[in-house]
Scaffold this motif. Structure first.
Motif, PDB file in Angstrom:
ATOM      1  N   SER A  36      37.089  41.976  43.243  1.00 41.86           N
ATOM      2  CA  SER A  36      35.791  41.846  42.575  1.00 41.86           C
ATOM      3  C   SER A  36      35.651  42.868  41.455  1.00 41.86           C
ATOM      4  O   SER A  36      35.208  42.546  40.347  1.00 41.86           O
ATOM      5  CB  SER A  36      34.653  42.019  43.584  1.00 41.86           C
ATOM      6  OG  SER A  36      34.748  41.083  44.638  1.00 41.86           O
ATOM      7  N   ALA A  37      36.034  44.115  41.738  1.00 43.18           N
ATOM      8  CA  ALA A  37      35.901  45.182  40.736  1.00 43.18           C
ATOM      9  C   ALA A  37      36.798  44.926  39.534  1.00 43.18           C
ATOM     10  O   ALA A  37      36.371  45.087  38.379  1.00 43.18           O
ATOM     11  CB  ALA A  37      36.229  46.531  41.370  1.00 43.18           C
ATOM     12  N   LEU A  38      38.048  44.524  39.785  1.00 39.94           N
ATOM     13  CA  LEU A  38      38.950  44.241  38.678  1.00 39.94           C
ATOM     14  C   LEU A  38      38.435  43.078  37.839  1.00 39.94           C
ATOM     15  O   LEU A  38      38.463  43.128  36.596  1.00 39.94           O
ATOM     16  CB  LEU A  38      40.346  43.919  39.204  1.00 39.94           C
ATOM     17  CG  LEU A  38      41.180  45.104  39.679  1.00 39.94           C
ATOM     18  CD1 LEU A  38      42.459  44.626  40.355  1.00 39.94           C
ATOM     19  CD2 LEU A  38      41.524  46.021  38.511  1.00 39.94           C
ATOM     20  N   GLY A  39      37.970  42.034  38.522  1.00 39.21           N
ATOM     21  CA  GLY A  39      37.440  40.886  37.800  1.00 39.21           C
ATOM     22  C   GLY A  39      36.242  41.248  36.951  1.00 39.21           C
ATOM     23  O   GLY A  39      36.117  40.815  35.804  1.00 39.21           O
TER      24      GLY A  39
ATOM     25  N   VAL B 264      44.516  38.390  38.183  1.00 35.79           N
ATOM     26  CA  VAL B 264      44.563  37.768  36.855  1.00 35.79           C
ATOM     27  C   VAL B 264      43.605  36.579  36.796  1.00 35.79           C
ATOM     28  O   VAL B 264      42.855  36.411  35.822  1.00 35.79           O
ATOM     29  CB  VAL B 264      45.998  37.320  36.519  1.00 35.79           C
ATOM     30  CG1 VAL B 264      46.019  36.453  35.262  1.00 35.79           C
ATOM     31  CG2 VAL B 264      46.899  38.536  36.329  1.00 35.79           C
ATOM     32  N   THR B 265      43.606  35.774  37.838  1.00 37.03           N
ATOM     33  CA  THR B 265      42.737  34.603  37.862  1.00 37.03           C
ATOM     34  C   THR B 265      41.268  34.995  37.853  1.00 37.03           C
ATOM     35  O   THR B 265      40.469  34.429  37.098  1.00 37.03           O
ATOM     36  CB  THR B 265      43.031  33.746  39.105  1.00 37.03           C
ATOM     37  OG1 THR B 265      44.420  33.438  39.151  1.00 37.03           O
ATOM     38  CG2 THR B 265      42.238  32.449  39.060  1.00 37.03           C
ATOM     39  N   THR B 266      40.891  35.952  38.690  1.00 39.51           N
ATOM     40  CA  THR B 266      39.489  36.372  38.730  1.00 39.51           C
ATOM     41  C   THR B 266      39.062  36.986  37.394  1.00 39.51           C
ATOM     42  O   THR B 266      37.920  36.797  36.965  1.00 39.51           O
ATOM     43  CB  THR B 266      39.257  37.388  39.859  1.00 39.51           C
ATOM     44  OG1 THR B 266      40.178  38.488  39.726  1.00 39.51           O
ATOM     45  CG2 THR B 266      39.437  36.748  41.223  1.00 39.51           C
ATOM     46  N   THR B 267      39.972  37.686  36.730  1.00 37.65           N
ATOM     47  CA  THR B 267      39.651  38.270  35.421  1.00 37.65           C
ATOM     48  C   THR B 267      39.384  37.178  34.394  1.00 37.65           C
ATOM     49  O   THR B 267      38.417  37.258  33.619  1.00 37.65           O
ATOM     50  CB  THR B 267      40.799  39.167  34.939  1.00 37.65           C
ATOM     51  OG1 THR B 267      40.965  40.260  35.851  1.00 37.65           O
ATOM     52  CG2 THR B 267      40.515  39.718  33.551  1.00 37.65           C
ATOM     53  N   LEU B 268      40.211  36.141  34.389  1.00 39.02           N
ATOM     54  CA  LEU B 268      40.024  35.046  33.440  1.00 39.02           C
ATOM     55  C   LEU B 268      38.707  34.322  33.686  1.00 39.02           C
ATOM     56  O   LEU B 268      37.962  34.013  32.740  1.00 39.02           O
ATOM     57  CB  LEU B 268      41.195  34.062  33.535  1.00 39.02           C
ATOM     58  CG  LEU B 268      42.573  34.601  33.130  1.00 39.02           C
ATOM     59  CD1 LEU B 268      43.640  33.542  33.368  1.00 39.02           C
ATOM     60  CD2 LEU B 268      42.572  35.042  31.677  1.00 39.02           C
TER      61      LEU B 268
ATOM     62  N   PHE C  95      30.149  36.294  42.303  1.00 38.55           N
ATOM     63  CA  PHE C  95      31.583  36.458  42.075  1.00 38.55           C
ATOM     64  C   PHE C  95      32.275  37.056  43.293  1.00 38.55           C
ATOM     65  O   PHE C  95      33.422  36.710  43.598  1.00 38.55           O
ATOM     66  CB  PHE C  95      31.785  37.348  40.847  1.00 38.55           C
ATOM     67  CG  PHE C  95      33.204  37.401  40.359  1.00 38.55           C
ATOM     68  CD1 PHE C  95      33.826  36.273  39.870  1.00 38.55           C
ATOM     69  CD2 PHE C  95      33.914  38.587  40.394  1.00 38.55           C
ATOM     70  CE1 PHE C  95      35.128  36.330  39.416  1.00 38.55           C
ATOM     71  CE2 PHE C  95      35.214  38.658  39.940  1.00 38.55           C
ATOM     72  CZ  PHE C  95      35.822  37.515  39.449  1.00 38.55           C
ATOM     73  N   ILE C  96      31.596  37.961  43.997  1.00 38.99           N
ATOM     74  CA  ILE C  96      32.168  38.553  45.211  1.00 38.99           C
ATOM     75  C   ILE C  96      32.493  37.461  46.217  1.00 38.99           C
ATOM     76  O   ILE C  96      33.553  37.468  46.858  1.00 38.99           O
ATOM     77  CB  ILE C  96      31.201  39.587  45.807  1.00 38.99           C
ATOM     78  CG1 ILE C  96      31.103  40.811  44.897  1.00 38.99           C
ATOM     79  CG2 ILE C  96      31.664  40.017  47.207  1.00 38.99           C
ATOM     80  CD1 ILE C  96      30.050  41.807  45.319  1.00 38.99           C
TER      81      ILE C  96
END
Length: 231
Positions: A32-35, A102-106, A165-166
């Motif tokens: 969650s934090a990275l995203g 990577v997916t959550t960031t996108l 998002f979490i």
């Protein structure tokens, strides 16, 4: 059901099970934090790109628009599976956590870019024109003029997105990432009842998301009060 939970609780509440849940919660928080952090930075870049003018930057605006629309329209799980298979084809040694990150960031970047763009567009055009008259560059205008005014509009919906998002990071369990939902499945497969295994997961998700939701509500109330006094 409650009698079954009570009978299973001593075997469930062992040191190793609690450690397993804590590590799974840490993975959920890390995803969650990275995203949120990386997605906010990428989302800001996308939003700023879409506010530019001129033919020279038209391809970048088109690219930013296409990226945002695709990752906002395609379901999270589909994006996750596609990313998983792409990494398996070209970067087979990549860890599952990196694939999920990577997916959550996108995904986060696509949604946050629209939130940020809405905040940037809420600033009166006179502010942009005044910055241009002072020979500010686009980045200087965004940093010194627009963002200090726009963040009051950006923060409330951004916090709402963070809370949702979490919960969406639970889909990372579909590719084998050991986060909270995956931990619930493991504990259920070890023989604990679904009510106990997933009930514990529910409580942990609540403990993670509720303080964030309250913080967002407090900020929204404070910002609303600030806007009211200014008006």
């Amino acid at each position: 059901m409650f009698s079954q939970i009570a009978s299973e609780w001593p075997d469930f509440a062992t040191y190793y099970n609690m450690l397993f849940l804590a590590q799974a919660a840490g993975t959920t928080l890390a995803l969650s934090a990275l995203g949120v952090v990386l997605g906010s930075l990428l989302g800001l870049a996308l939003a700023v790109t879409r506010t530019t003018r001129g033919r020279l930057l038209a391809p970048l605006r088109t690219l930013a628009f296409t990226f945002t629309e695709i990752f906002r329209r395609v379901p999270f799980l589909v994006t996750l599976m596609l990313a998983f298979f792409v990494f398996q084809m070209f970067f087979a040694d990549t860890s599952l956590f990196v694939v999920a990150a990577v997916t959550t960031t996108l995904i986060a970047a696509a949604f946050l870019s629209e939130i940020i763009r809405g905040g940037l567009n809420s600033v009166h055009p006179n502010q942009w024109e005044a910055a241009a008259a002072m020979n500010f560059s686009l980045l200087q205008t965004i940093r010194h003029v627009v963002l200090p005014q726009a963040w009051r509009i950006i923060l409330p919906p951004a916090f709402g997105f963070f809370v949702l998002f979490i919960k969406d990071t639970a889909l990372a369990s579909q590719i084998g990432v050991v986060e909270l939902t995956y931990a619930g499945k493991v504990l259920n497969n070890k023989g604990f009842s679904p009510a106990l295994a997933f009930g514990a997961i529910l409580i942990i998700y609540f403990l993670i998301s509720y303080p964030l939701a309250r913080l967002g509500a407090a900020l929204e109330a404070r910002l609303a009060s600030s806007r009211h006094h200014r008006s």
